[in-house]
Design an enzyme around this catalytic site. Structure first.
Site, PDB file in Angstrom:
ATOM      1  N   GLU A   1       0.832  -1.204   0.000  1.00 34.44           N
ATOM      2  CA  GLU A   1       0.000   0.000   0.000  1.00 34.44           C
ATOM      3  C   GLU A   1       0.868   1.257   0.000  1.00 34.44           C
ATOM      4  O   GLU A   1       0.584   2.224  -0.704  1.00 34.44           O
ATOM      5  CB  GLU A   1      -0.917   0.000   1.222  1.00 34.44           C
ATOM      6  CG  GLU A   1      -1.989  -1.081   1.203  1.00 34.44           C
ATOM      7  CD  GLU A   1      -2.712  -1.178   2.530  1.00 34.44           C
ATOM      8  OE1 GLU A   1      -2.045  -1.455   3.549  1.00 34.44           O
ATOM      9  OE2 GLU A   1      -3.928  -0.990   2.543  1.00 34.44           O
TER      10      GLU A   1
ATOM     11  N   ASP B   1       3.992   1.618  -1.115  1.00 39.50           N
ATOM     12  CA  ASP B   1       4.651   1.802  -2.403  1.00 39.50           C
ATOM     13  C   ASP B   1       3.677   2.256  -3.478  1.00 39.50           C
ATOM     14  O   ASP B   1       4.044   3.028  -4.370  1.00 39.50           O
ATOM     15  CB  ASP B   1       5.344   0.513  -2.833  1.00 39.50           C
ATOM     16  CG  ASP B   1       6.567   0.211  -1.972  1.00 39.50           C
ATOM     17  OD1 ASP B   1       7.186   1.173  -1.486  1.00 39.50           O
ATOM     18  OD2 ASP B   1       6.894  -0.964  -1.786  1.00 39.50           O
TER      19      ASP B   1
ATOM     20  N   SER C   1      17.824   4.012   0.341  1.00 41.00           N
ATOM     21  CA  SER C   1      16.882   2.896   0.246  1.00 41.00           C
ATOM     22  C   SER C   1      16.886   2.360  -1.182  1.00 41.00           C
ATOM     23  O   SER C   1      17.520   2.929  -2.078  1.00 41.00           O
ATOM     24  CB  SER C   1      15.477   3.360   0.631  1.00 41.00           C
ATOM     25  OG  SER C   1      15.061   4.403  -0.231  1.00 41.00           O
TER      26      SER C   1
ATOM     27  N   LYS D   1      16.506 -10.334   0.683  1.00 33.93           N
ATOM     28  CA  LYS D   1      16.325  -9.042   1.346  1.00 33.93           C
ATOM     29  C   LYS D   1      15.899  -9.309   2.792  1.00 33.93           C
ATOM     30  O   LYS D   1      14.767  -9.691   3.052  1.00 33.93           O
ATOM     31  CB  LYS D   1      15.275  -8.195   0.636  1.00 33.93           C
ATOM     32  CG  LYS D   1      15.158  -6.783   1.182  1.00 33.93           C
ATOM     33  CD  LYS D   1      14.167  -5.964   0.360  1.00 33.93           C
ATOM     34  CE  LYS D   1      14.171  -4.516   0.827  1.00 33.93           C
ATOM     35  NZ  LYS D   1      13.734  -4.372   2.216  1.00 33.93           N
TER      36      LYS D   1
END
Length: 669
Positions: free
Chosen positions: A37, A39, A84, A117
């Site tokens: 949501e 992103d 990021s 990740k």
């Protein structure tokens, strides 16, 4: 007819929503929406800003990296920004990434390194001559917290590098994690001590690494994986070989790291870990793809937020379908009644799930839940998974709508719902067994009275009518305890010693332990700082209480209500007679009143004095310290590299920013 929202209005709305969620995710470590949501909204804002450049703004969330920097640790500037990664959720967007890289390299061939990740706390380690000299959190990407003392306790972090072929100066970046097994152990311990549970391993890792006591950190068995190296001296020729080099030097590098020569190799890696990630011992939340050659990375460069040579692929949260058996209800120590969905057992993310959160009555009504419904459940990191949908096509014609209970499930008292509150409450605070036992467990918690007793023993004492409120602990005798099953003299003596030791606990810890509604650990400290005794606090007025930073009308009303009840006043007298500490040991006397009535926030780094020294100056001159900016803030002592969120809020509220020189002149006048 659908209302058309002007682009400028929608842009500002998205910025407001994203800023709020960035604050909750990066600062509070308490996200309210999932990554998908977030992103989606970020992408929408980026598209609108591209389409309407006249409405672009340098303070937009699209132009900044979030912050996890906290008060209490020295701030350190990163030698290189810790940015990021851009996120993607499908193969088409991976194809777009390949196209952008190819165009940036003018068609030159390139390799991709695929990695897991990890879902933890990003860290930068600095080594000099093979020795660990500094560990810094990501922070806002420019400045982070120096947590070296805590990181040294992590056994997977080498204090000295292996071999002798490492560069003299080396930076290694990675992720600090709390393994699932350790997460479960810590939460079980916290539950037994009556402390709030960690929501997920990432929150637990973040909260642990920011502990001021390294001994607490050492006891939580954090882990760390590493994924990037920097040095001005020669390293291996490509990223993959550098990771292998790091492994030789003693760093923990994931065995999953794979060199991919084509998109098909990348897709195979993603497909493989779509299932294998569920069996890993630590939390992951996707895949990272990096261009292998450092020279090509340099050529591709960076955007304002992220490298162009790397991207993250995020898996969708695992969703399963199962049957809702029935709804049960839990009563907390404050009387809040929470509904819980009891499900047919189903396997999600490697664990068997039998229950899911239903939040409150509004959630049940919104989902239109019926008995026997087939529901969709996700487990995105929360302790109790959540219901995200209902398969209404499979609903039985006999299924009846679920109606939220009107009676307390424990004492059958009619529930009440205060205006503006989502939860229903049981008002029978003194007669509801679950509330009573909840308050007893809370009082014994480590951050409160710190009495070494578990919920099972509290249940046993309660069932024998030996305790009903927290003052009853101090009336327990060895003779009483020896009548309990399994209690011998040694166990009884140990418990009585712990109860005796609790009398010397700091006043603010006892205040927190009383369980006044809305008075958590931080609020208790603020109240104790202003009112250094329980009697002074009991005499406070609402007008006085709301003058304290971060104390609003709701908290003030709860404090006044607590002291208005006869049984609570009697409880305090019993605690006083038992010898429990109900006032601060010492009350600092200001050396001047130049800052009397002023609430001060300190942010940034300073040249003349340290942050702690400036805090002492504020308090010595009669001022009051606050950790966040609010309408009650008198001014901010602003150093260099002041936090962007504090600056933004100060500008919005019209709070003055004061320099070091101005502050020193003020207190010397």
């Amino acid at each position: 007819m659908e209302k058309i929202v002007p682009p400028a209005v929608r842009i500002e709305e998205l910025r407001r929503i994203l800023r709020e969620h960035e604050y909750r995710y990066y600062v509070l470590s308490s996200p309210t929406i999932d990554d998908f949501e977030y992103d989606a909204m970020m992408k929408q804002l980026e598209e609108l800003e591209r389409e309407y450049p006249e409405w672009d703004s340098p303070d937009s969330p699209t132009h900044r990296v979030g912050s996890d920097k906290t008060e209490g640790f020295a701030s350190v500037r990163h030698d290189r920004p810790m940015l990021s990664l851009s996120n993607t959720y499908n193969y088409d967007e991976i194809g777009d990434f390949y196209r952008r890289v190819s165009e940036g390299l003018q068609g030159a061939p390139f390799e991709i390194v695929a990695e897991l990740k990890f879902d933890g706390l990003s860290i930068s380690l600095i080594y000099e001559d093979g020795m660990l000299v500094r560990a810094v959190t990501r922070g806002d990407g420019i400045m982070g917290d120096d947590v070296t003392a805590n990181v040294r306790t992590i056994r997977s972090v080498p204090l000295r590098l292996r071999g002798d072929d490492y560069p003299r100066m080396l930076e290694v970046r990675g992720e600090i994690l709390l393994p699932f097994k350790e997460f479960d152990r810590i939460n079980a311990q916290r539950e037994a001590e009556g402390e709030p549970l960690f929501a997920n391993p990432r929150n637990a890792a973040s909260g642990t690494i920011k502990q001021l006591d390294p001994h607490i950190v050492a006891g939580r068995n954090l882990d760390a994986y590493f994924y990037y190296l920097y040095s001005d001296e020669p390293l291996a020729e490509n990223h993959y070989d550098r990771l292998m080099q790091a492994r030789q030097w003693g760093f923990k590098v994931s065995d999953a790291v794979t060199l991919c020569c084509s998109k098909e190799d990348v897709y195979a890696f993603i497909d493989r870990f779509d299932t294998e990630r569920l069996t890993l011992p630590v939390a992951t939340d996707g895949i990272v793809l990096k261009v292998n050659a450092p020279a090509q990375q340099d050529l591709l460069g960076f955007t304002a937020k992220s490298p162009r040579w790397a991207i993250a692929y995020k898996y969708q949260a695992e969703r399963v379908r199962t049957r809702l058996q029935h709804v049960s209800y839990q009563v907390g120590r404050t009387g809040a009644v929470t509904p819980v969905a009891n499900l047919d057992p189903v396997l999600i993310s490697g664990t068997v799930v039998r229950r899911a959160s239903l939040h409150n009555a509004d959630f049940i009504a919104e989902k239109d839940l019926h008995e026997g419904d087939f529901v969709y459940v996700e487990k995105g990191g929360e302790i109790i998974p959540k219901i995200v949908g209902v398969d209404t096509d499979a609903r039985s014609i006999d299924g009846r709508p679920i109606v939220f209970t009107v009676l307390c499930p424990d004492c059958a008292t009619p529930l009440v719902r205060e205006q503006g509150e989502a939860a229903y409450y049981c008002p029978n605070a003194e007669g509801c067994p679950q509330q009573q036992k909840g308050r007893l467990e809370h009082y014994c918690g480590r951050k409160a009275a710190d009495i070494n007793i578990g919920p099972e023993t509290i249940e046993l004492l309660y069932s024998r009518n030996m305790i009903r409120n927290v003052a009853d602990f101090y009336a327990l005798t060895e003779e009483q305890l020896l009548t309990l099953p399994g209690f011998k003299k040694r166990a009884a003596a140990k418990l009585l010693d712990s109860i005796e030791a609790s009398k010397a606990r700091p006043y603010q810890a006892i205040l927190f332990g009383l369980g006044i509604r809305f008075v958590g650990e931080t609020v208790a400290k603020k109240l104790a700082a202003v009112y250094p005794s329980i009697d002074a606090l009991a005499a406070a007025t609402s007008e006085e209480l709301v003058q304290i930073d971060e104390i609003g009308e709701r908290i003030a009303a709860a404090v006044l209500h607590f002291f208005s009840l006869r049984q609570n006043r009697e409880l305090i007298e019993r605690l006083r007679l038992a010898g429990v500490s109900l006032e601060a040991e010492t009350v600092s006397v200001p050396v001047s009143a130049r800052l009397a009535g002023k609430t001060v926030v300190i942010s940034g780094t300073f040249e003349k004095y340290s942050r702690d020294e400036y805090k002492a100056m504020v308090e010595d001159n009669g001022g009051r310290m606050a950790g966040s900016v609010s309408s009650k803030t008198s001014f901010i002592l602003a150093g260099s590299d002041m936090g962007p969120s504090k600056r933004e809020k100060a500008e919005k509220l019209g709070v003055r920013l004061m320099s070091e020189e101005e502050f020193l002149r003020l207190i010397e006048e």
